[in-house]
Design an enzyme around this catalytic site. Structure first.
Site, mmCIF file in Angstrom:
data_model
loop_
_atom_site.group_PDB
_atom_site.id
_atom_site.type_symbol
_atom_site.label_atom_id
_atom_site.label_comp_id
_atom_site.label_asym_id
_atom_site.label_seq_id
_atom_site.Cartn_x
_atom_site.Cartn_y
_atom_site.Cartn_z
ATOM 1 N N SER A 167 -1.176 57.627 1.361
ATOM 2 C CA SER A 167 -0.417 58.822 1.018
ATOM 3 C C SER A 167 1.006 58.671 1.504
ATOM 4 O O SER A 167 1.246 58.317 2.667
ATOM 5 C CB SER A 167 -1.049 60.067 1.652
ATOM 6 O OG SER A 167 -0.210 61.194 1.489
ATOM 7 N N ILE B 185 1.853 60.677 4.659
ATOM 8 C CA ILE B 185 1.399 60.256 5.988
ATOM 9 C C ILE B 185 2.270 59.104 6.456
ATOM 10 O O ILE B 185 2.271 58.024 5.868
ATOM 11 C CB ILE B 185 -0.078 59.832 5.963
ATOM 12 C CG1 ILE B 185 -0.955 60.996 5.486
ATOM 13 C CG2 ILE B 185 -0.511 59.346 7.344
ATOM 14 C CD1 ILE B 185 -2.409 60.625 5.325
ATOM 15 N N ALA C 169 7.847 43.304 16.730
ATOM 16 C CA ALA C 169 7.920 41.979 17.349
ATOM 17 C C ALA C 169 6.579 41.292 17.164
ATOM 18 O O ALA C 169 5.529 41.926 17.241
ATOM 19 C CB ALA C 169 8.259 42.096 18.834
ATOM 20 N N LYS D 212 12.425 35.179 17.151
ATOM 21 C CA LYS D 212 11.930 35.492 18.502
ATOM 22 C C LYS D 212 11.368 34.219 19.122
ATOM 23 O O LYS D 212 10.453 33.599 18.582
ATOM 24 C CB LYS D 212 10.839 36.567 18.429
ATOM 25 C CG LYS D 212 10.207 36.876 19.777
ATOM 26 C CD LYS D 212 9.118 37.916 19.641
ATOM 27 C CE LYS D 212 8.387 38.109 20.967
ATOM 28 N NZ LYS D 212 7.279 39.071 20.862
ATOM 29 N N VAL E 1 -7.716 61.404 1.851
ATOM 30 C CA VAL E 1 -9.169 61.535 1.796
ATOM 31 C C VAL E 1 -9.560 62.942 2.231
ATOM 32 O O VAL E 1 -9.195 63.394 3.320
ATOM 33 C CB VAL E 1 -9.854 60.481 2.677
ATOM 34 C CG1 VAL E 1 -11.353 60.755 2.772
ATOM 35 C CG2 VAL E 1 -9.613 59.085 2.112
ATOM 36 N N THR F 197 1.017 41.902 20.382
ATOM 37 C CA THR F 197 -0.235 41.419 19.805
ATOM 38 C C THR F 197 -0.798 42.324 18.713
ATOM 39 O O THR F 197 -1.819 41.983 18.099
ATOM 40 C CB THR F 197 -1.308 41.272 20.909
ATOM 41 O OG1 THR F 197 -1.398 42.502 21.646
ATOM 42 C CG2 THR F 197 -0.959 40.138 21.851
#
Length: 515
Positions: free
Chosen positions: A39, A42, A50, A78, A184, A342
């Site tokens: 959407s 949203i 990074a 980086k 939804v 990560t």
């Protein structure tokens, strides 16, 4: 279940949703229908700008040219993450990507460095080509140097996550992925508790065989519909909040991320071509949202470009990231703070894990169990590496006489207002897996990388040494050469790195060529 997977439905766009769609449509060219629901109303989190080096492999698999990627996502290079004030106030070190020095036989390089009884002037980072390039603001894609005898530069990227999602959207649409606009409204389940279909607010019903939840912290499928439990890591990772805000770019654009510790958390600075990404991760038990926000705004390098956005989270993971016919990827699967960049990597490995285990004749218990086993190990290994930074801090000057409450393991942390975040982290009971790793290094100088563990021995080494943990011993193999030969070996390495450093162009010059 024994239904063959013919239609995959992805709920949620952003980086996680479109990375999933892109890799699946790239690897499964025929016979697999992929629908992505998102959407425009949203918003995405969009703070993860990074990355770490494996993202380059992901782009290579997709066939995305690096120059196009850099131009279309406003990316910069980086080479590592600089940690400031994580040991004592004023300390700084870098977790630089790539190799350190050169191993000799079965003996890792750092044992030769330890055997030389290094002084402050003989820094470990003199033997990191990545570090030398980073602090001198230089870069060129150079995989090997010195007649291929030494590793060259290992790089990742800073980039605009929104622009990356747009790039992957275009890529996926070109390969047949269907995007459906909508929210939804209802999740319809089968009699055995699996997902049958999603009903959108428009009334449209979308059925599928496998559902991938990329709905972010909302976790609409894996949590709201299927009620899969959550394992909190908050007894070790106390920070539970973050402010994020972009500011105007600052020249020169440095090729590394900065992580700056404050009294109640840490601040990131991520330089892009067109702006700088900033944020502050903090514990709401030690500071109010407003004070954290003002601390961030007062420590920007330039004028803010928007109002700061507040994020609340609980560090941890879903106890089952694959349940029935639903797989959670991205923030829906769990959250580890972005200290080591990560977040997107966990998206990448989740998709790759799925492709390796992709069911052909149907979803089996053994397949789901193996996916969840691998996911748990990966989360816990990254968790330990992030905890390491907090645990090894030496910021005892902050409220060193504070009344520190002791908390039993696996409980939510409740700290007195007088207690210091850093004091608590320095004295907390860490996971046994991390405790063993630290003890091994402290006593022997040895580091052990478990099978397929993300972070290398060089990564663990730099954080441990950078935050003041020096081993009491080293491998005796490092003493099998004479002191003179060892010093010549180390001196030659430094000279080689400095020679090749002078040949590298400025980071800015590289970016201008690739814009």
């Amino acid at each position: 279940m024994n239904k063959q997977i013919n239609h995959i439905v992805i709920l949620g766009g952003g980086s996680s949703g479109w990375m999933t769609a892109a890799l699946l449509c790239r690897l499964y060219k025929q016979g697999l229908k992929i629908t992505l629901i998102e959407s425009a109303e949203i918003g995405t989190i969009g703070v993860g700008e990074a990355t770490i080096p494996p993202l380059k492999i992901f782009n290579d698999v997709l066939g995305i040219n690096e120059q196009d990627f850099i131009a279309k996502t406003k990316a910069t290079i980086k080479l590592g993450i600089q940690f400031e004030n994580w040991g004592q106030q004023g300390d700084a070190y870098m977790h630089a990507f790539g190799e350190l020095g050169k191993n000799i036989g079965y003996c890792p390089f750092h044992h030769y460095w330890l055997a030389s009884k290094p002084t402050n002037s003989d820094s470990l980072w003199q033997y990191s080509f990545n570090y030398q390039a980073a602090v001198n603001n230089k870069f060129a894609p150079l995989t090997r140097i010195h007649n291929d005898q030494l590793a060259g530069i290992t790089h990742a990227y800073h980039f605009d996550a929104g622009l990356y999602a747009k790039l992957l959207h275009e890529y996926s649409a070109d390969k047949g992925v269907v995007r459906v606009e909508g929210k939804v409204n209802q999740v319809e389940l089968t009699q055995d508790g699996a997902i049958d279909s999603l009903v959108l607010d428009s009334g449209q019903t979308i059925a599928g065989d496998l559902f991938i939840d990329c709905s972010g912290f909302n976790a609409l499928l894996i949590d709201k519909a299927l009620h899969v439990g959550y394992e909190s890591y908050q007894q070790w990772l106390v920070c539970d909040s973050a402010w994020a805000v972009p500011c105007e770019k600052v020249d020169p654009i440095v090729p590394y991320t900065r992580s700056i510790a404050h009294d109640f958390g840490w601040q990131w600075r991520i330089p892009l071509q067109h702006r700088t990404g900033n944020g502050i991760v903090f514990s709401s038990q030690y500071v109010s949202d407003e004070v954290a926000k003002q601390t961030l705004l007062q420590n920007l390098d330039a004028k803010p470009l928007a109002e700061p956005k507040l994020l609340k989270f609980v560090p941890g993971r879903r106890k089952q990231q694959w349940y029935k016919n639903c797989i959670a990827i991205g923030l829906a699967s769990g959250f580890l703070e972005p200290l080591e960049s990560t977040s997107l990597h966990l998206v990448q490995t989740a998709i790759i894990r799925l492709t390796k285990l992709m069911p052909n004749l149907g979803i089996s218990d053994s397949l789901v169990d193996e996916y969840n086993r691998q996911s748990q190990i990966e989360f816990e290994q990254i968790r330990d590496f992030i905890i390491l930074h907090y645990y090894l801090n030496k910021k005892s000057h902050l409220n060193s006489n504070a009344n520190l409450n002791v908390h039993p393991k696996n409980t939510v942390v409740e700290l007195s207002e007088a207690a210091s975040l850093w004091h608590y982290c320095e004295h907390m009971d860490i996971p046994p897996s991390l405790k063993q790793k630290i003890a091994l290094f402290k006593q022997t100088g040895n580091l052990h990388r478990f099978q397929e563990e993300l972070f290398t021995e060089e990564a663990w080494l730099q954080v441990m040494i950078g935050q003041g943990l020096m081993p009491e011993d080293h491998n005796p193999l490092a003493d099998t050469i004479s002191d003179t030969d060892r010093e010549e070996f180390l001196s030659n390495l430094k000279a080689i790195y400095q020679h090749y450093l002078t040949q590298l162009p400025e980071h800015g010059a590289f970016l201008r060529v690739n814009q």
